[in-house]
Write an enzyme that holds these catalytic residues in place. Structure first.
Site, PDB file in Angstrom:
ATOM      1  CB  ILE A 205      -0.860   0.079   1.304  1.00  0.00           C
ATOM      2  CG1 ILE A 205      -1.633  -1.215   1.566  1.00  0.00           C
ATOM      3  CG2 ILE A 205      -1.777   1.305   1.300  1.00  0.00           C
ATOM      4  CD1 ILE A 205      -2.811  -1.430   0.671  1.00  0.00           C
ATOM      5  CG  HIS A 206       2.836   3.154  -3.029  1.00  0.00           C
ATOM      6  ND1 HIS A 206       2.602   2.006  -3.732  1.00  0.00           N
ATOM      7  CD2 HIS A 206       2.995   4.128  -3.960  1.00  0.00           C
ATOM      8  CE1 HIS A 206       2.641   2.260  -5.026  1.00  0.00           C
ATOM      9  NE2 HIS A 206       2.867   3.544  -5.192  1.00  0.00           N
ATOM     10  NE  ARG A 207      -1.178   3.957  -6.989  1.00  0.00           N
ATOM     11  CZ  ARG A 207      -0.127   4.297  -7.680  1.00  0.00           C
ATOM     12  NH1 ARG A 207       0.209   5.559  -7.781  1.00  0.00           N
ATOM     13  NH2 ARG A 207       0.601   3.417  -8.293  1.00  0.00           N
TER      14      ARG A 207
END
Ligand code: UD1
Ligand code: UDP
Length: 361
Positions: A205-207
């Site tokens: 997860i990084h958006r």
């Protein structure tokens, strides 16, 4: 021909490795690498240069963090200085980061032709910084190398010159093919974390759209925790997400999620290949799930890689419907090899086209 390549973020090191390796063995081309510094941790940058055998960047501008305008503006100034000094025949850019945008603006203003690799991707969501970056980069480019027919159609719909567009396939597929055997030989990631093949879910997860809204981030991690109560869930933690989780006071110590540091590409290929399911909001990881024949859930409202959804191996989900979608994803069977992303020779094709065009000019 002198090529100047601008890179700065993790996925760009992997994409650039494929082209750099072709350039190294092609006579008549010389590449100057410029690293903007956007990603700078050892695990987000240096590891890729070491294990993928990418030449050391000639320039590292050391620009990272800050608001988009400040970050992109500083990169623009730094790249312009390098371009004025190096006077390249062409600038190569990858994907849709702020480093890509800065490279495009600096080059097009100096009338240096831009080659955009991974051109034509669209989410049709201009709230994503990446969407703005890729539209401006495409519209500043003389060579638009698209990975898929959908990407080609997107560019034609925007009125871009058909003669500038070449559908070459995806250099990320080239990278997976190139490095998979090496990953099998060198990676110890499964034993290091005591992971059994098909015995864990891999998550990244990084958006910004998931990490910058505290409520959304909270919901996503609550939902992942529910899954991690029953199944091992491994999550290499992106620095952006680490920062956001710390801000909301996330309790890492009490979490059932197996957090690990970001891993190198070879370890990531192994983690992906042996995962039972991949849950991600990454662009690259969605495709790699398909390359490795692992069902994927994309934690977003839309994806640029729409063919994966049509193909039935990738599902969009949010925190609320993640459990239901997970059940559906577990039933996916990969029946046959399809080549949604070319034949693994995109990088060779790109270099040939650039060289031919230079020799003819
Ligand atoms: C960037 C790209 C995104 C891409 C992602 C790949 C933009 C707008 N976004 O997002 O499209 O999918 O890279 O991973 O270009 N940080 C560190 N150490 C690092 C790297 C980042 O601490 O090695 C910190 C930065 O200081 C910053 C935050 O993480 O505070 C976010 O980094 P940034 O490069 O701005 O954006 P990404 O979220 O990484
Ligand atoms: N990746 C990696 N280590 C990790 C997470 C991702 O090597 O811990 C690789 C992944 O295999 C893919 C690329 O990084 O090739 C994707 O980068 P990221 O998810 O950061 O960005 P995006 O593709 O969403 O722009």
């Amino acid at each position: 021909m002198k090529i100047l390549t601008v890179i700065g973020a993790r996925p760009q090191f992997i994409k650039a490795a494929t082209i750099s390796h072709v350039i190294i063995k092609t006579e008549g081309i010389h590449e100057v690498l410029v690293h903007t510094g956007q990603h700078f941790d050892e695990t987000m940058s240096a590891v890729f240069f070491e294990e993928l055998g990418i030449p050391e960047p000639t320039y590292n501008l050391g620009i990272s963090g800050g608001y988009h305008g400040a970050q992109t503006g500083k990169m623009l100034i730094g790249i312009e200085e390098v371009l004025l000094k190096e006077k390249p025949d062409i600038v190569i850019l990858y994907g849709d980061t702020n480093s890509t945008l800065a490279g495009a603006l600096a080059a097009v203003k100096l009338h240096i032709p831009v080659a955009h690799i991974e051109a034509g991707l669209r989410s049709f969501n201009k709230k994503m910084p990446e969407e703005v970056n890729r539209i401006i980069t495409d519209h500043s480019s003389s060579f638009l190398f698209t990975p898929t027919p959908t990407a080609t159609q997107n560019l034609l719909r925007e009125g871009l010159d058909e003669d500038c567009i070449v559908e070459v396939g995806d250099v990320m597929f080239d990278a997976t093919l190139r490095y998979s055997a090496l990953a099998e030989t060198l990676s110890l990631v499964l034993s290091s974390f005591n992971l059994k093949p098909k015995g864990y879910i891999l998550t990244t997860i990084h958006r910004a759209e998931n990490t910058d809204d505290p409520e959304k981030l909270q919901n996503i991690f609550a939902s992942l925790e529910k899954i991690a109560q029953n199944e091992k869930l491994v999550l290499p933690l992106h620095p952006r997400t680490a920062q956001s989780l710390k801000k909301i006071g996330y309790s890492f110590n009490n979490s059932p999620i197996t957090f690990i540091d970001p891993v190198g590409y070879l370890d990531m290929l192994m983690l992906e290949k042996h995962a039972s399911i991949i849950i991600t909001d990454s662009g690259g990881v969605q495709k790699e799930a398909y390359f490795q024949k692992v069902p994927c859930i994309t934690l977003r409202e839309e994806t640029e890689w729409t063919e994966l959804i049509v193909n039935g191996n990738n599902f969009l989900a949010g925190a609320d419907d993640l459990q239901i979608v997970l059940k559906k994803a577990k039933t996916v069977i990969f029946e046959k090899d399809q080549e949604l992303y070319g034949d693994g020779n995109a990088a060779t094709r790109i270099v040939e086209i650039l060289l031919r065009s230079f020799e003819e000019s």
